[in-house]
Motif scaffolding. Structure first.
Motif, PDB file in Angstrom:
ATOM      1  N   LYS A 123       0.873  -1.174   0.000  1.00 24.05           N
ATOM      2  CA  LYS A 123       0.000   0.000   0.000  1.00 24.05           C
ATOM      3  C   LYS A 123       0.909   1.222   0.000  1.00 24.05           C
ATOM      4  O   LYS A 123       1.350   1.697   1.046  1.00 24.05           O
ATOM      5  CB  LYS A 123      -0.918  -0.030   1.221  1.00 24.05           C
ATOM      6  CG  LYS A 123      -1.853  -1.237   1.207  1.00 24.05           C
ATOM      7  CD  LYS A 123      -2.702  -1.312   2.448  1.00 24.05           C
ATOM      8  CE  LYS A 123      -3.584  -2.548   2.401  1.00 24.05           C
ATOM      9  NZ  LYS A 123      -4.361  -2.726   3.622  1.00 24.05           N
ATOM     10  N   ASP A 166      -2.681   5.695  -4.648  1.00 25.30           N
ATOM     11  CA  ASP A 166      -3.719   6.719  -4.721  1.00 25.30           C
ATOM     12  C   ASP A 166      -3.635   7.539  -6.004  1.00 25.30           C
ATOM     13  O   ASP A 166      -4.358   8.514  -6.179  1.00 25.30           O
ATOM     14  CB  ASP A 166      -3.664   7.624  -3.490  1.00 25.30           C
ATOM     15  CG  ASP A 166      -2.311   8.279  -3.285  1.00 25.30           C
ATOM     16  OD1 ASP A 166      -1.412   8.110  -4.144  1.00 25.30           O
ATOM     17  OD2 ASP A 166      -2.135   8.954  -2.261  1.00 25.30           O
ATOM     18  N   THR A 213      -8.415   5.091  -6.378  1.00 31.37           N
ATOM     19  CA  THR A 213      -7.545   3.963  -6.044  1.00 31.37           C
ATOM     20  C   THR A 213      -7.096   3.269  -7.321  1.00 31.37           C
ATOM     21  O   THR A 213      -7.892   3.036  -8.225  1.00 31.37           O
ATOM     22  CB  THR A 213      -8.286   2.949  -5.150  1.00 31.37           C
ATOM     23  OG1 THR A 213      -8.731   3.615  -3.968  1.00 31.37           O
ATOM     24  CG2 THR A 213      -7.385   1.792  -4.759  1.00 31.37           C
TER      25      THR A 213
END
Length: 78
Positions: A9, A40, A69
């Motif tokens: 992430k 992002d 996303t």
């Protein structure tokens, strides 16, 4: 068995460490394994960096393409 050997992430890492973590994780994959990159924003510049530094060694498949996303399956080729 999980589809991904690792999940990254990217927003959880400071900017100066993101690509380092991603490339180190990719390099640790066994042939045929894949990792999931969650970001992002579109990681297109990262793909260019993969093409420049690891040509022919990876696959790149968008699983989600924004707008908030982006998820990319990055595989290590044999």
């Amino acid at each position: 068995m999980n589809q991904f050997a690792t999940i990254i992430k990217a927003p959880e890492y400071p900017p100066q460490l993101k690509h380092k973590v991603i490339f180190e994780s990719f390099d640790q994959l066994a042939s045929g394994e894949a990792m999931l990159l969650i970001n992002d924003h579109d990681p297109r510049p990262l793909r260019f960096q993969f093409e420049a530094t690891r040509p022919g060694l990876f696959s790149w498949k968008y699983l989600e393409q924004g707008p908030e996303t982006f998820q990319v399956k990055i595989g290590k080729l044999g």
